[in-house]
Every structure is written in structure tokens, then in C-alpha cells.
Design an enzyme around this catalytic site. Structure first.
Site, PDB file in Angstrom:
ATOM      1  CB  VAL A 139      -0.767   0.069   1.190  1.00 54.36           C
ATOM      2  CG1 VAL A 139      -1.848   1.176   1.185  1.00 54.36           C
ATOM      3  CG2 VAL A 139      -1.587  -1.247   1.286  1.00 54.36           C
ATOM      4  CB  SER A 140       1.996   3.431  -2.492  1.00 46.43           C
ATOM      5  OG  SER A 140       2.733   4.624  -2.963  1.00 46.43           O
TER       6      SER A 140
END
Ligand SMILES: *[C@@H]1O[C@H](CO)[C@@H](O)[C@H](O)[C@H]1NC(C)=O
Ligand SMILES: *[C@@H]1O[C@H](CO)[C@@H](O)[C@H](O)[C@H]1NC(C)=O
Length: 548
Positions: free
Chosen positions: A350-351
Site C-alpha cells: 500500500v503506497s
């Protein structure tokens, strides 16, 4: 390169931790009675900034990313929840890339000397927010200290001292109180940085979820019976990579920022209400509160600063100096500062760079399957919402988490009650047996193998691409790097077969010289407070809390 890319494509871990919960707890009606709703609760917070110059930073594994100053300082934040005559659990959240088994061993050693068997490796969980802008060199495995050129004593000591001090504070602050829990959705704060890899998950699994990342934030609100709210801890999955791999300032990244925003918010907008003697306009307690109005009155600021006395090395959470002296008749003067922690969970892929990944040369989106630009991996970068300003991106992603946390904090009404408990075990992940359903019926038992890093690992991620010409999703490898690898360690046929289809770049799980490159035996820990269960894997992140 990016150390947590190995969780590629896996976003929903909560379901899989049930296995451990069932295994370790053997639950059977251990829910306890609902009557004893009051616990002893204590919170603490302490500085862990560490060396702010000339130390390699942990996270991007970029040997050129050397600290040269401070964006904002790092803290360790702790809560302790205890049953008055029973068990207690401790959770420590670090503004650091990750916790470390070595750090934990040292902390437990010190706690043993101070408190006997009250705090042990079994009931103390330590977790990191996964900032990529903190000093490195404090882990004991070779892989994690290659870019820092070995162990860094100063990083290690700052962590051990800070954790010990914040646990001492939390211990001294223990008072009767309640814990409330709340959950909610937070969108636009994390995107899947390997969406093509996610599509490799079976459609039947993907159909269970609306998004390709976990969007849930879970929050605990701590309320002192006499003083009211004294803190909150929340868990939400998004990487600490708002600050880039070329940043050289120590920073807590988006989660460290969110914690500061929430602590400032509480001190400014809540602590002045009710019986509290802390009048914000009379005694500004943080520089961020006084600077805006004082900018043109520099002399006044100096005078003001001079009225504050040094705490003489005593803890900063208790109000000392002015308030203590003026209000020594009021017990409120002992009220600890509000502590708010933003903890990490299943952030594997998850960025926080939510605008997507673009090529630095053409400005076009990167190749969907391999995150490359014209075949080159080094040019593909994720963009945060403040692009091109990474400080602004850090602030915005921090602000979004802070606002959601305030919502959940204000609305938290489900009270935790029941037993406080914990389990801790070591598991050898290099030879676990796993039973899988077979296509066409029946089951098969498969085995895990020692750790290994694939060629895709060296490609890094769109938050921090690796060097050379490695590519994400590579399942073939390349002859030149295989040759380089074999100088270090040639993987056995058994290991190659076991790791298939991933081509092995570094056989870290079997590299033991001069000592272990990667862990095989991992600690698994579960804390339970009434109906809430937290699974913690020291050295990594936590699963999202589960509510039974
Ligand atoms: C406190 O509330 C005021 C008014 O809603 C707001 O302008 C201010 O930003 C808040 N302070 C913090 C630190 O959030
Ligand atoms: C990505 O790879 C898949 C599977 O190989 C292929 O079907 C798809 O067309 C590719 N997408 C793009 C945009 O290249």
C-alpha cells in the site's frame, strides 16, 4: 529497493491471522464476564530521534540516503492496559522503520532489572510505523544492515533508551480507566502499488473486497476515570514512503506527522475544556502554537522562552515548571499529556503516493505489469498528493489519517471489557507445513522453505525503484546476476524448486556468514484486551486489530 515488497499482492491479512488466534488461544468461552469494565490504563511517550547526521536511513536500502538533519523528531509511544489484579499488556509504537528483535531483547532485560517479571517478552509488543526516513543499523540480521555498513550503536541506544523511558512513564501513569474501540473507512490515503500483481489473486478472493487495498482504520480511545480522554492508538495500512528515497532529513513520514497533528489538536481544542487548568492562551505548550502569532514579536518570544524552566531530565509528559509551581494545589497538574499513536498494519503493497506511478522522463504512466519506463525500472516513481513537494505529500497523507482518527475518536462508544491476556511463541517459518485444498477435492500438505529474495525484489517498487535493470514481476532472472549471486551462495536444487517460480537472487535464508542474513524463526505475539485482539510480529508490522 524496498524492504517490505515481499508482501506483494497480499492485502487482507486479518482473515489469515485467525489461524494463529485459534491455534494459540484455543478460545472456548474465555470471553470473561462483561461486568469488570474498568482497567488500569497508562500511556507514555519519549523521544527516539537518534543520530541525525551521517547515518544511513532504514527502508529504501539506498546506501546513498544518509541523514543530514531533522524534518521532525521521532517518538516512541506506549500504552499499558492491566486488569487490577490480573494480566497486563504493553504495546509500543515506534516512529521507526520497524521494530527489532535485538532492541526488544535489550529493552526486556532492562525492564526485568527494574520491575522483575511484570514486563516480559510475552506481554510487551513493539511495532514500527515503517517510516523510511529514520536512522538504520539497529537490526541483527545482515540483510538489513548492509546499506548502513553494519551495526549503528547510536541508533540502537536511542531506541532502547526511548522505549524503556516511555514504558516507565506509562507504568507510572497507570490509573483506572476505560478503553473504547471504533472502526471506519479511510479512502484516498493508500493505493495498491502493484495492482497487476494483485490481479493474480483468484477472482473469488478479490470479489470479497471492494478495493485492492485495506481501507479500514481501527482506533482505541483511552479514557481516564477522572481526567477523561488521555490518548488514542489507531491502526491503518499505508506505507511510510511519502518522503522519497533521496530525502536526507529524519522524519516520521505521514504517520509521525499525523500523531503530531492529533496531539496538537487535543492540547489546543480539548484540554482547555472542563476542569482542566491548562488554558491554551495563557500557557502555550508547543512551539507550533506560539510561532504564528509571535512571528513579528521576536523579543517577546525570547522572554516567553525564558519563563520556561528545564525539566532537569524529568519526563515531559507531566506538566512541570510553570504549571506545577502555580497550580501545585491541583491534582490536575499531574495530568499526563495526551498521547496519540498512528500504528502500521498490513501495508505490504500500500503506497501513500496516491496519484499513481509515472515516468520521470516522459511524464506518462509506467508500464502496468512491470512498473518500467521504456523497459527501464529506475525512472518509474509514485507521486504523492502534494507532488512534486514531498513535505506537502507527507502533510496531506498525515492530515487525512489525523482527520479520520479524530472522527473515530469522537464517535468511539463500544467499550472493551473482559480479560486481558497474551500469547507469545517462536515459529520456524523455513519449514512450516501448510494444508491446502486441492483442485478437484481433497487436501495436500505443502512445506515452506528458507527465505530467499527474488530478482523482483531488487527492482524495488514505485515508491523507490532499485538500481540496475531489475524488473518487477520478473520470473526468469538473468545470467550475470546469477553469477554474482553464486559468489555469495549458490542455492541448492531443493531450495530452487521450493521457491519456484520465483528466481532466487539472494539465498538469504541459507546465508549464515558471518552470521544469519535473514531470520527463519520469527516471534508471533497476540495481545488481547476484552474483545480486541492484536497480532504483532516484532521486526515487521501488525495485523489489523480484530474485534471478536
Ligand atoms: C482547533 O480548532 C480550531 C477551530 O476549529 C482550528 O482552527 C484549529 O486548527 C484547531 N487546532 C488544531 C491544532 O487542530
Ligand atoms: C499485463 O499482463 C497480462 C498477463 O500477462 C496481460 O494479459 C495484459 O495485457 C498486460 N497488460 C498490459 C497493460 O500490458
Amino acid at each position: 529497493m524496498e524492504l517490505f515488497s515481499f508482501l506483494r499482492g497480499r492485502v487482507q491479512i486479518c482473515a489469515s491471522i485467525w489461524f494463529w488466534i485459534v491455534l494459540l488461544f484455543m478460545l472456548q468461552n474465555s470471553r470473561g464476564t462483561a461486568s469488570a469494565s474498568t482497567y488500569l490504563i497508562g500511556l507514555g511517550s519519549y523521544d527516539i530521534t537518534g543520530p541525525a547526521a551521517d547515518v544511513n536511513m532504514m527502508g529504501y536500502a539506498n546506501s546513498e540516503q544518509i541523514a543530514s538533519g531533522v524534518h521532525f523528531r521521532l517518538r516512541a509511544r506506549t500504552f499499558i492496559v492491566a486488569e487490577p489484579q490480573g494480566n497486563r499488556v504493553v504495546f509500543v509504537n515506534l516512529d521507526a522503520c520497524m521494530a527489532s528483535q535485538l532492541v526488544k531483547m535489550k529493552v526486556i532485560e532492562r525492564l526485568k532489572a527494574r520491575y522483575g517479571n511484570l514486563y516480559t517478552e510475552n506481554n510487551v509488543a513493539i511495532s514500527g510505523i515503517h517510516t523510511h526516513a529514520g536512522p538504520g543499523g539497529y537490526l541483527q540480521y545482515v540483510v538489513y544492515i548492509v546499506t548502513s555498513l553494519g551495526f549503528v550503536r547510536q541508533s540502537f541506544d536511542a531506541l532502547v533508551d526511548g522505549i524503556e523511558q516511555c514504558i516507565i512513564q506509562a507504568h507510572e501513569n497507570l490509573r483506572p480507566g476505560s478503553v473504547f474501540v471504533n472502526k471506519g473507512q479511510l479512502l484516498n490515503t493508500g493505493v495498491n502499488r502493484s495492482p497487476s500483481a494483485y490481479l493474480n489473486n483468484p477472482a473469488s478472493e478479490r470479489n470479497k473486497y471492494k478495493y485492492n487495498v485495506d481501507t479500514e482504520m481501527a482506533l482505541l480511545k483511552f479514557v481516564d476515570n477522572e481526567w477523561g480522554p488521555v490518548g488514542s492508538f489507531n491502526w491503518f495500512a499505508t506505507h511510510g514512503t511519502s518522503m522519497s528515497r533521496t530525502n536526507s532529513l529524519i522524519s516520521g513520514d505521514n504517520k509521525g506527522a499525523a500523531a503530531r497533528f492529533m496531539e496538537d489538536w487535543f492540547e489546543e481544542n480539548n484540554s482547555g475544556s472542563g476542569a482542566s487548568p491548562i488554558k491554551k492562551e495563557k500557557i502555550p505548550r508547543r512551539v507550533s502554537n506560539i510561532i504564528p502569532s509571535m512571528r513579528k514579536k521576536y523579543d517577546k518570544l525570547i522572554d516567553l522562552a525564558a519563563t520556561f524552566q528545564s525539566s532537569g531530565g524529568r519526563h515531559a509528559t507531566r506538566l512541570l515548571s510553570v504549571v506545577r509551581r502555580v497550580r501545585s494545589d491541583s491534582r490536575q497538574a499531574d495530568k499526563p499529556r495526551f498521547v496519540s499513536a498512528f500504528c502500521q498494519t498490513n501495508c505490504g503493497d500500500v503506497s501513500p503516493n496516491v496519484l499513481g506511478a509515472f515516468c520521470t522522463d516522459t511524464g506518462l504512466p509506467c508500464d502496468f505489469n512491470q512498473s518500467t519506463c521504456n523497459g527501464k525500472n529506475e525512472l518509474c516513481y509514485g507521486r504523492g498528493p502534494g507532488y512534486p513537494d514531498e513535505f506537502e505529500s507527507t502533510r496531506i497523507i498525515g492530515d487525512r489519517q489525523f482527520r479520520k482518527a479524530v472522527d473515530l475518536f469522537n464517535g468511539a462508544s463500544e467499550q472493551l471489557n473482559g480479560k486481558v491476556d497474551y500469547r507469545h511463541t517462536f515459529k520456524d517459518f523455513s519449514k512450516l507445513e501448510v494444508t491446502l485444498p486441492k483442485q478437484g477435492g481433497g487436501n495436500e500438505v505443502i512445506k515452506t522453505c528458507p527465505a530467499a529474495m527474488g530478482f523482483g525484489f531488487a527492482a524495488g517498487t514505485t515508491d523507490g525503484p532499485g538500481a540496475f535493470d531489475f524488473r518487477q514481476g520478473d520470473n526468469k532472472g538473468n545470467a550475470f546476476w546469477r553469477l554474482v549471486r553464486n559468489v555469495l551462495k549458490t542455492p541448492s536444487k531443493e531450495q530452487i524448486d521450493c521457491q519456484k517460480p520465483k528466481p532466487i537472487l539472494l539465498d538469504t535464508g541459507e546465508m549464515k556468514e558471518p552470521y544469519d542474513w535473514a531470520p527463519s524463526i520469527l516471534p508471533i505475539q497476540i495481545l488481547r484486551i476484552g474483545q480486541l485482539v492484536i497480532l504483532s510480529v516484532p521486526g515487521g508490522n501488525n495485523s489489523p486489530p480484530c474485534i471478536l
